[in-house]
Scaffold this motif. Structure first.
Motif, PDB file in Angstrom:
ATOM      1  N   THR A  75      45.147  35.655  55.762  1.00 56.91           N
ATOM      2  CA  THR A  75      45.011  35.166  54.387  1.00 56.91           C
ATOM      3  C   THR A  75      43.668  35.569  53.800  1.00 56.91           C
ATOM      4  O   THR A  75      43.587  36.036  52.649  1.00 56.91           O
ATOM      5  CB  THR A  75      45.153  33.635  54.351  1.00 56.91           C
ATOM      6  OG1 THR A  75      46.401  33.256  54.951  1.00 56.91           O
ATOM      7  CG2 THR A  75      45.107  33.115  52.919  1.00 56.91           C
ATOM      8  N   ARG A  76      42.607  35.410  54.572  1.00 61.11           N
ATOM      9  CA  ARG A  76      41.277  35.771  54.089  1.00 61.11           C
ATOM     10  C   ARG A  76      41.182  37.259  53.757  1.00 61.11           C
ATOM     11  O   ARG A  76      40.501  37.654  52.806  1.00 61.11           O
ATOM     12  CB  ARG A  76      40.231  35.410  55.143  1.00 61.11           C
ATOM     13  CG  ARG A  76      39.940  33.923  55.241  1.00 61.11           C
ATOM     14  CD  ARG A  76      39.015  33.644  56.396  1.00 61.11           C
ATOM     15  NE  ARG A  76      38.686  32.231  56.503  1.00 61.11           N
ATOM     16  CZ  ARG A  76      38.154  31.673  57.576  1.00 61.11           C
ATOM     17  NH1 ARG A  76      37.884  32.421  58.642  1.00 61.11           N
ATOM     18  NH2 ARG A  76      37.875  30.382  57.601  1.00 61.11           N
ATOM     19  N   VAL A  79      42.625  37.634  50.320  1.00 57.33           N
ATOM     20  CA  VAL A  79      41.751  37.014  49.322  1.00 57.33           C
ATOM     21  C   VAL A  79      40.528  37.894  49.067  1.00 57.33           C
ATOM     22  O   VAL A  79      40.110  38.091  47.914  1.00 57.33           O
ATOM     23  CB  VAL A  79      41.330  35.606  49.772  1.00 57.33           C
ATOM     24  CG1 VAL A  79      40.246  35.037  48.853  1.00 57.33           C
ATOM     25  CG2 VAL A  79      42.535  34.669  49.792  1.00 57.33           C
ATOM     26  N   ASN A  80      39.955  38.442  50.114  1.00 56.16           N
ATOM     27  CA  ASN A  80      38.771  39.295  49.959  1.00 56.16           C
ATOM     28  C   ASN A  80      39.085  40.546  49.141  1.00 56.16           C
ATOM     29  O   ASN A  80      38.256  40.993  48.335  1.00 56.16           O
ATOM     30  CB  ASN A  80      38.213  39.687  51.328  1.00 56.16           C
ATOM     31  CG  ASN A  80      37.585  38.511  52.059  1.00 56.16           C
ATOM     32  OD1 ASN A  80      37.223  37.511  51.447  1.00 56.16           O
ATOM     33  ND2 ASN A  80      37.464  38.624  53.375  1.00 56.16           N
ATOM     34  N   ARG A  81      40.260  41.116  49.349  1.00 61.44           N
ATOM     35  CA  ARG A  81      40.636  42.313  48.592  1.00 61.44           C
ATOM     36  C   ARG A  81      40.826  42.013  47.107  1.00 61.44           C
ATOM     37  O   ARG A  81      40.578  42.875  46.258  1.00 61.44           O
ATOM     38  CB  ARG A  81      41.914  42.931  49.171  1.00 61.44           C
ATOM     39  CG  ARG A  81      41.736  43.600  50.524  1.00 61.44           C
ATOM     40  CD  ARG A  81      42.842  44.604  50.801  1.00 61.44           C
ATOM     41  NE  ARG A  81      44.156  43.994  50.811  1.00 61.44           N
ATOM     42  CZ  ARG A  81      44.731  43.490  51.898  1.00 61.44           C
ATOM     43  NH1 ARG A  81      44.085  43.504  53.063  1.00 61.44           N
ATOM     44  NH2 ARG A  81      45.932  42.961  51.843  1.00 61.44           N
ATOM     45  N   LEU A  82      41.251  40.808  46.808  1.00 58.98           N
ATOM     46  CA  LEU A  82      41.490  40.451  45.411  1.00 58.98           C
ATOM     47  C   LEU A  82      40.206  40.398  44.594  1.00 58.98           C
ATOM     48  O   LEU A  82      40.247  40.492  43.358  1.00 58.98           O
ATOM     49  CB  LEU A  82      42.207  39.106  45.325  1.00 58.98           C
ATOM     50  CG  LEU A  82      43.657  39.088  45.820  1.00 58.98           C
ATOM     51  CD1 LEU A  82      44.226  37.679  45.734  1.00 58.98           C
ATOM     52  CD2 LEU A  82      44.518  40.060  45.023  1.00 58.98           C
ATOM     53  N   GLU A  83      39.069  40.266  45.248  1.00 58.55           N
ATOM     54  CA  GLU A  83      37.801  40.215  44.525  1.00 58.55           C
ATOM     55  C   GLU A  83      37.518  41.513  43.781  1.00 58.55           C
ATOM     56  O   GLU A  83      36.737  41.537  42.815  1.00 58.55           O
ATOM     57  CB  GLU A  83      36.655  39.906  45.492  1.00 58.55           C
ATOM     58  CG  GLU A  83      36.733  38.509  46.085  1.00 58.55           C
ATOM     59  CD  GLU A  83      35.621  38.236  47.081  1.00 58.55           C
ATOM     60  OE1 GLU A  83      34.903  39.192  47.446  1.00 58.55           O
ATOM     61  OE2 GLU A  83      35.472  37.071  47.492  1.00 58.55           O
ATOM     62  N   ARG A  91      41.110  38.599  40.117  1.00 59.43           N
ATOM     63  CA  ARG A  91      39.705  38.536  40.541  1.00 59.43           C
ATOM     64  C   ARG A  91      39.192  37.097  40.528  1.00 59.43           C
ATOM     65  O   ARG A  91      38.293  36.757  41.296  1.00 59.43           O
ATOM     66  CB  ARG A  91      38.823  39.401  39.632  1.00 59.43           C
ATOM     67  CG  ARG A  91      38.927  40.889  39.907  1.00 59.43           C
ATOM     68  CD  ARG A  91      37.724  41.644  39.347  1.00 59.43           C
ATOM     69  NE  ARG A  91      37.505  41.334  37.945  1.00 59.43           N
ATOM     70  CZ  ARG A  91      38.099  41.971  36.938  1.00 59.43           C
ATOM     71  NH1 ARG A  91      38.989  42.921  37.193  1.00 59.43           N
ATOM     72  NH2 ARG A  91      37.821  41.661  35.689  1.00 59.43           N
ATOM     73  N   ARG A  92      39.762  36.265  39.676  1.00 57.41           N
ATOM     74  CA  ARG A  92      39.341  34.862  39.635  1.00 57.41           C
ATOM     75  C   ARG A  92      39.983  34.028  40.739  1.00 57.41           C
ATOM     76  O   ARG A  92      39.501  32.944  41.073  1.00 57.41           O
ATOM     77  CB  ARG A  92      39.685  34.245  38.271  1.00 57.41           C
ATOM     78  CG  ARG A  92      38.781  34.680  37.139  1.00 57.41           C
ATOM     79  CD  ARG A  92      38.983  33.809  35.915  1.00 57.41           C
ATOM     80  NE  ARG A  92      40.273  34.064  35.289  1.00 57.41           N
ATOM     81  CZ  ARG A  92      40.483  34.918  34.291  1.00 57.41           C
ATOM     82  NH1 ARG A  92      39.471  35.624  33.806  1.00 57.41           N
ATOM     83  NH2 ARG A  92      41.691  35.091  33.774  1.00 57.41           N
ATOM     84  N   PRO A  94      40.142  34.288  44.099  1.00 60.63           N
ATOM     85  CA  PRO A  94      39.350  33.914  45.276  1.00 60.63           C
ATOM     86  C   PRO A  94      38.478  32.676  45.059  1.00 60.63           C
ATOM     87  O   PRO A  94      38.332  31.855  45.974  1.00 60.63           O
ATOM     88  CB  PRO A  94      38.498  35.163  45.538  1.00 60.63           C
ATOM     89  CG  PRO A  94      39.355  36.281  45.060  1.00 60.63           C
ATOM     90  CD  PRO A  94      40.032  35.743  43.824  1.00 60.63           C
ATOM     91  N   TYR A  97      40.821  29.771  45.108  1.00 61.75           N
ATOM     92  CA  TYR A  97      41.222  29.573  46.510  1.00 61.75           C
ATOM     93  C   TYR A  97      40.134  28.818  47.279  1.00 61.75           C
ATOM     94  O   TYR A  97      40.423  27.856  48.012  1.00 61.75           O
ATOM     95  CB  TYR A  97      41.486  30.936  47.141  1.00 61.75           C
ATOM     96  CG  TYR A  97      41.613  30.951  48.640  1.00 61.75           C
ATOM     97  CD1 TYR A  97      42.847  30.775  49.257  1.00 61.75           C
ATOM     98  CD2 TYR A  97      40.490  31.169  49.452  1.00 61.75           C
ATOM     99  CE1 TYR A  97      42.962  30.800  50.640  1.00 61.75           C
ATOM    100  CE2 TYR A  97      40.609  31.200  50.830  1.00 61.75           C
ATOM    101  CZ  TYR A  97      41.837  31.018  51.416  1.00 61.75           C
ATOM    102  OH  TYR A  97      41.942  31.039  52.785  1.00 61.75           O
ATOM    103  N   ALA A  98      38.879  29.247  47.129  1.00 65.26           N
ATOM    104  CA  ALA A  98      37.774  28.615  47.852  1.00 65.26           C
ATOM    105  C   ALA A  98      37.628  27.150  47.457  1.00 65.26           C
ATOM    106  O   ALA A  98      37.371  26.293  48.311  1.00 65.26           O
ATOM    107  CB  ALA A  98      36.476  29.373  47.587  1.00 65.26           C
TER     108      ALA A  98
END
Length: 223
Positions: A75-76, A79-83, A91-92, A94, A97-98
């Motif tokens: 999952t991480r 999420v990291n790629r979406l940044e 882009r928003r 992550p 999610y956090a």
């Protein structure tokens, strides 16, 4: 996001989910057996079943924790790629999610314990639960719990160590059950947002809240 998390929900979540079901089935079956008249009336059989059950539950606990770690890592990675995504909404995500992770799961006793237990099983030893006779709101009976002395000698994080020291035994069945419930709701939320964002967004979910959507039976049947 469309199908961004599809692989995680279909593959990684499925493995984790099945590992939980197998853990629950094992601990429920052995707990029922050690409280049955057949074993209560024969001390040798009761002791043998307690030992055999403890080893099998330890194995299932290891599988549960390992499946959890794989699911989290997969999952991480997404999420990291979406940044770096070209879409502003993605882009928003992550940050969203956090925040959701922080509020619902990350720092809970259950999550910290499973995280540390996985490290212990990987780097030191696999603890085996023992039989305890417990009085609680459901009555009295034998349960498979970890003895604090069997797990104390490890570099637990402070929150986990406080939990261990505060309990005369660690109810692994209840702890994993509570952890799975929190994980299920968190990944249900990920699936919900996955269906709302991106090129494959479901227009039927416009204006629908997560609380409204999560009550649907379709997700529960699917995962």
């Amino acid at each position: 996001m469309g199908l961004t998390f599809g692989g995680v929900l279909i593959g990684s979540w499925y493995v984790y989910h099945i590992n939980y079901l197998e853990f629950k089935r094992s601990i429920d079956q052995y707990t029922t057996a050690v409280n049955s008249q057949e074993y209560l009336e024969n001390q040798d059989k009761h002791i043998t079943l307690g030992l055999r059950g403890g080893i099998e539950i330890a194995r299932r606990t290891h599988n549960y924790a390992a499946g959890w770690k794989s699911l989290v890592d997969h999952t991480r990675a997404i999420v990291n790629r979406l940044e770096e995504h070209s879409s502003d909404d993605l882009r928003r995500f992550p940050a969203e999610y956090a925040e959701r992770l922080k509020d619902s799961l990350r720092d809970t006793v259950e999550n910290d314990f499973i995280n540390d237990l996985r490290r212990m099983a990987q780097h030191k030893s696999l603890p085996v639960p023992k039989l305890y006779f417990i009085f609680d709101q459901d009555g009295a009976g034998w349960h498979f719990n970890f003895h604090p002395d069997d797990i104390r000698d490890f570099d637990w994080r402070a929150s986990t160590r406080r939990f261990i020291e505060a309990n005369s035994s660690i109810p692994i069945g209840k702890l994993i059950g509570n952890h799975y419930a929190k994980m299920k709701e968190f990944y249900q939320w990920i699936d919900f947002r996955d269906r709302q964002l991106g090129p494959y967004a479901n227009a039927n979910l416009d204006g629908v809240s997560f609380d409204e959507w999560k009550s649907s039976d379709s997700w529960n049947r699917a995962v």
